[in-house]
Design an enzyme around this catalytic site. Structure first.
Site, PDB file in Angstrom:
ATOM      1  N   ASP A   1       0.973  -1.464  -0.140  1.00 53.26           N
ATOM      2  CA  ASP A   1      -0.028  -0.515   0.118  1.00 53.26           C
ATOM      3  C   ASP A   1       0.875   1.335   0.198  1.00 53.26           C
ATOM      4  OD1 ASP A   1       1.374  -0.059   2.389  1.00 53.26           O
ATOM      5  OD2 ASP A   1      -1.188   0.460   3.472  1.00 53.26           O
TER       6      ASP A   1
ATOM      7  N   TYR B   1       2.929   4.506   0.830  1.00 56.65           N
ATOM      8  CA  TYR B   1       3.974   5.537   1.625  1.00 56.65           C
ATOM      9  C   TYR B   1       2.718   6.249   2.588  1.00 56.65           C
ATOM     10  CZ  TYR B   1       8.402   3.669  -0.489  1.00 56.65           C
ATOM     11  OH  TYR B   1       8.846   2.975  -1.606  1.00 56.65           O
TER      12      TYR B   1
ATOM     13  N   PHE C   1       6.196   1.652  -4.954  1.00 58.56           N
ATOM     14  CA  PHE C   1       7.733   1.846  -4.623  1.00 58.56           C
ATOM     15  C   PHE C   1       8.236   3.314  -4.367  1.00 58.56           C
ATOM     16  CE2 PHE C   1       7.781  -3.169  -4.717  1.00 58.56           C
ATOM     17  CZ  PHE C   1       7.668  -3.002  -3.537  1.00 58.56           C
TER      18      PHE C   1
ATOM     19  N   HIS D   1      10.813  -9.413   0.349  1.00 57.83           N
ATOM     20  CA  HIS D   1      10.506  -8.274  -0.169  1.00 57.83           C
ATOM     21  C   HIS D   1      11.577  -7.982   0.329  1.00 57.83           C
ATOM     22  CE1 HIS D   1       8.664  -4.076   0.595  1.00 57.83           C
ATOM     23  NE2 HIS D   1       7.663  -4.757   0.043  1.00 57.83           N
TER      24      HIS D   1
END
Length: 231
Positions: free
Chosen positions: A64, A66, A77, A185
């Site tokens: 989701d 930031y 990202f 991740h």
């Protein structure tokens, strides 16, 4: 409401009148009116608006947006120019440097999006300071449908799935038509458990070149260079 360009509106026409989606839009409208929500309203569908369905070569799944001020920009990202790099993005850039020799300083990934990299979060909105605060409201249904439609309607797309949340999308991707790359991740909590050394950026380009497609230039400063040449 939230702007979605014509290409995606047509591509997703079957979804945009579904009851869950209409309820999701009502929820988001209320949240934006009453709370501090990220990304800015005009950037909610930024990932889609930057990359047309027919131009998608690569899909990178995030979680989701930031949760801190001035970071979220609607691309998984990515952060705007001049914003301090978040830890996961630092690790992404480290992997790129280690495998391709490219050193990125700007965290703005728009240059990737313009080359056909769909930077899609699972959930497209979030409350300030509260991770996953908009999870379970309908976004996951919508983004899974996007991935499913891309898988069904196109061939030879690279789907990059980092972490458990992204790997949940694997079963709706046709493995016979597309390349699926999976790893841990890039978060500092898990990057050393399989993200570093995954070589996903080089493997993506090798796959695209094998198909006689233009590979992705993983630099983030391409736009600046073009702008400087234009001036």
């Amino acid at each position: 409401m939230f702007y979605l360009n014509e290409d995606w509106t047509k591509f997703l026409v079957s979804e945009l009148n579904e009851p869950y989606y209409l309820e999701l839009m009502k929820f988001c409208e209320k949240e934006y009116n009453e709370q501090k929500i990220f990304p800015p309203r005009e950037k909610v569908f930024n990932a889609l608006n930057q990359t047309k369905p027919s131009e998608v070569k690569v899909v990178i799944m995030g979680q989701d947006p930031y949760i801190n001020l001035n970071q979220a920009m609607g691309l998984a990202f990515s952060v705007p120019d001049g914003v301090k790099l978040p830890p996961s993005l630092i690790n992404i850039f480290t992997e790129i440097k280690n495998t391709l020799g490219i050193e990125n300083k700007s965290g703005n990934l728009e240059a990737w999006a313009k080359q056909g990299v769909l930077l899609l979060n699972t959930t497209l909105t979030v409350r300030s300071g509260v991770s996953l605060s908009h999870a379970g409201k309908g976004w996951e249904i919508f983004t899974k449908r996007i991935v499913e439609l891309i898988s069904n309607n196109f061939e030879n797309i690279v789907f990059i799935l980092w972490g458990g949340n992204a790997k949940k999308f694997e079963n709706i991707i046709d493995k016979n038509k597309h390349l699926i790359l999976k790893a841990a991740h890039p978060s500092p909590l898990s990057a050393y458990n399989g993200f570093f050394g995954c070589n996903h950026f080089a493997r993506t380009n090798n796959y695209l070149k094998f198909l006689h497609k233009t590979p992705i230039d993983w630099r983030t400063d391409i736009k600046k260079e073009v702008d400087n040449e234009t001036i």
